[in-house]
Write an enzyme that holds these catalytic residues in place. Sequence first.
Site, short mmCIF file in Angstrom:
data_model
loop_
_atom_site.label_atom_id
_atom_site.label_comp_id
_atom_site.label_asym_id
_atom_site.label_seq_id
_atom_site.Cartn_x
_atom_site.Cartn_y
_atom_site.Cartn_z
CB CYS A 375 143.09 -36.50 -33.68
SG CYS A 375 143.42 -34.92 -32.83
CD1 TRP A 422 138.11 -31.53 -27.88
CD2 TRP A 422 140.01 -32.28 -28.82
NE1 TRP A 422 138.07 -31.22 -29.22
CE2 TRP A 422 139.22 -31.67 -29.82
CE3 TRP A 422 141.24 -32.82 -29.16
CZ2 TRP A 422 139.63 -31.58 -31.15
CZ3 TRP A 422 141.65 -32.73 -30.49
CH2 TRP A 422 140.85 -32.11 -31.46
#
Length: 424
Positions: A375, A422
């Site tokens: 992540c 992201w």
Amino acid sequence: ALLSTSSAAEPLWAPIVERRLLTAEGSDRVVVHLGLAVGPEGGGGVELPYQPGDSLGVLPENEADVVRALLRRLGLEAEEERVFTVAPAAPSSQGDLTKLLAHVPTPCTLGYALRYCFDLTSPPRRSLLRLFAAHCAAPAERQDLLELCSTTPGGKARYEEEVRVAEIGLLQLLQRYESCRPPLDHLLDALPPLAPRYYSICSSALARAQQADVAFSVVRYETPGGRTKRGVATTWLEGLRLGAAGPPPAVPLFLRRGGAFALPTDRARPLVMVGPGTGVAPFRGFLQQRVAEAEAAEAAMGEAWLFFGCRRAREDYLYREELEALVGAPGGLARLEVAFSREGPEKVYVQHLLRAQAAAVHRLVCQEGGSFLVCGDGAGMAVDVHAALCDIVREQGGLSAEQAAQRVRALQEEGRYVRDIWSS
């Protein structure tokens, strides 16, 4: 309690019940922790049944100063409280009215619409530049805008450099082309909606009853043109403070399921987590869930490792006390590996620590059927971690580069190598 069916159209208003700074005072990196009441006692009588790995979609608002400056530039300062309704431009038009500016409640005031409904700060699309060109009184400005939004090689290059790379927003563009006076209805029709921002939930409902936690980096940086750019959502969220008097501020939000990014169903299998910076957020929730389940003797827990990274221990080691306390705890961490990129003579990142623990990572993931979850930043970190994993599989497994790549793809297809990444 009612179970929430919250959505962007019908959000749940969650009061802030906890707020603290996770980074050191004076650091140019500001990370804020927020605890949000999402149970029946604090969430308007509605329960939000979240799971570790889920995210909260937050509906942000534009800064009041940005809205006022835009109204001033458009000559509409006195119109902020003007009420308008959404209707077809042509009375004879047929169609579903709910699809006309569906993100704008009708009727509403102009000030409300600009504050809550429209994206005012992202680089304008070419279609908006064409609208501006059509409403420029000065021929030179009209021609310049037409060149800027053209699909010729020169126009594309200019648009990339002057709009996208420079990161100019609506207001800066209107200030640059002073003769531009777009009609309000045309402008509102062309502006994109203000999109929700998503933040990983960093808590477990088993450990944080009726509360969901999030952690976010406040976005603030200088553009190539020398202008300070502030993130719409994180600037707004940072400004929400808990005071001694009055009710706490509330955040409009809805739940987005994490899908494949979740704790392995078989808790007995090993788990390797890689989450530098705020990428550690969901793993805090995963570990809270594991500890709570272990205390309830619900399941045997496999070995769990966490690879975390930050600049310095005293600057941005997020959740340090909590993470270190989890080492050796039932359901917690067998190993916590922390990379400090600014403390030694050389920069150390999570991919370096993965390579240093290559034998253990290979054992946990490839030999014992564990999961490998990542992540964080998708542009740099995730690419480097992927390369490290491929090298580990190749070297430790005695495979060729192609065989290792196939093995890593198989891990992805099996749902044992999952990324929540992201781009900034």
